[in-house]
Design a protein around this motif. Structure first.
Motif, short mmCIF file in Angstrom:
data_model
loop_
_atom_site.label_atom_id
_atom_site.label_comp_id
_atom_site.label_asym_id
_atom_site.label_seq_id
_atom_site.Cartn_x
_atom_site.Cartn_y
_atom_site.Cartn_z
N MET A 287 24.27 5.95 -7.21
CA MET A 287 23.77 7.23 -6.74
C MET A 287 24.86 7.98 -5.98
O MET A 287 25.88 7.39 -5.62
N PRO A 288 24.67 9.27 -5.74
CA PRO A 288 25.66 10.00 -4.93
C PRO A 288 25.80 9.36 -3.54
O PRO A 288 24.84 8.77 -3.04
N VAL A 289 26.98 9.50 -2.97
CA VAL A 289 27.26 8.94 -1.65
C VAL A 289 27.74 10.06 -0.74
O VAL A 289 28.67 10.79 -1.08
N LEU A 290 27.09 10.20 0.42
CA LEU A 290 27.53 11.13 1.45
C LEU A 290 28.18 10.31 2.55
O LEU A 290 27.55 9.39 3.08
N VAL A 291 29.43 10.61 2.87
CA VAL A 291 30.12 9.89 3.93
C VAL A 291 30.42 10.85 5.08
O VAL A 291 31.00 11.92 4.87
N ASP A 292 30.01 10.45 6.27
CA ASP A 292 30.28 11.19 7.50
C ASP A 292 31.46 10.50 8.19
O ASP A 292 31.36 9.35 8.60
N PHE A 293 32.58 11.22 8.28
CA PHE A 293 33.77 10.71 8.98
C PHE A 293 33.68 11.24 10.41
O PHE A 293 33.63 12.45 10.63
N TRP A 294 33.68 10.33 11.40
CA TRP A 294 33.39 10.69 12.78
C TRP A 294 34.21 9.85 13.76
O TRP A 294 34.92 8.93 13.36
N ALA A 295 34.08 10.17 15.06
CA ALA A 295 34.69 9.37 16.14
C ALA A 295 33.80 9.50 17.38
O ALA A 295 33.10 10.50 17.55
N ASP A 296 33.87 8.50 18.26
CA ASP A 296 33.06 8.47 19.49
C ASP A 296 33.32 9.66 20.40
O ASP A 296 32.41 10.16 21.06
N TRP A 297 34.57 10.12 20.48
CA TRP A 297 34.96 11.17 21.41
C TRP A 297 34.63 12.58 20.91
O TRP A 297 34.80 13.56 21.63
N CYS A 298 34.17 12.70 19.68
CA CYS A 298 33.99 13.99 19.02
C CYS A 298 32.60 14.57 19.33
O CYS A 298 31.59 14.03 18.89
#
Length: 108
Positions: free
Chosen positions: A22-33
């Motif tokens: 299935m389609p994949v949504l990836v959230d690229f993140w960091a704790d300080w953001c």
């Protein structure tokens, strides 16, 4: 983090993305953001709503630098939709759940 969200890292990223039917949504993140913290509840609601239709994942860019560097990610939060292991859409910055859903719906 919600039960319907898969945590990715540099080691499992491509195997997970390429192995998904299935389609994949990836959230690229960091704790300080700050914007990453603002979007987290939106991502969780989306993951609950789209369970079984879209794989929703998160990757911490501070703990995993290889993957975001390889994808040319310069700002976070960045959300990328992958289909069959290929990037098909990308957005940067805070987005509401409905905006993210519209982005994904184009590829369903």
């Amino acid at each position: 983090m919600g039960d319907n969200i898969t945590v990715l890292d540099d080691q499992n990223f491509w195997a997970t993305i390429e192995g998904s039917k299935m389609p994949v949504l990836v959230d690229f993140w960091a704790d300080w953001c700050g914007p990453c913290k603002m979007i987290a509840p939106e991502i969780e609601k989306l993951a609950d709503e789209l369970q079984g239709t879209v794989m929703v994942c998160k990757l911490n860019v501070d703990d995993n630098r290889e993957t975001p560097n390889g994808l040319g990610i310069m700002s976070i939060p960045t959300m990328i939709v992958f289909m069959e292991g290929r990037e098909v859409e990308r957005t940067v910055g805070f987005r509401k759940k409905d905006d993210l859903k519209k982005m994904i719906d184009k590829h369903l």
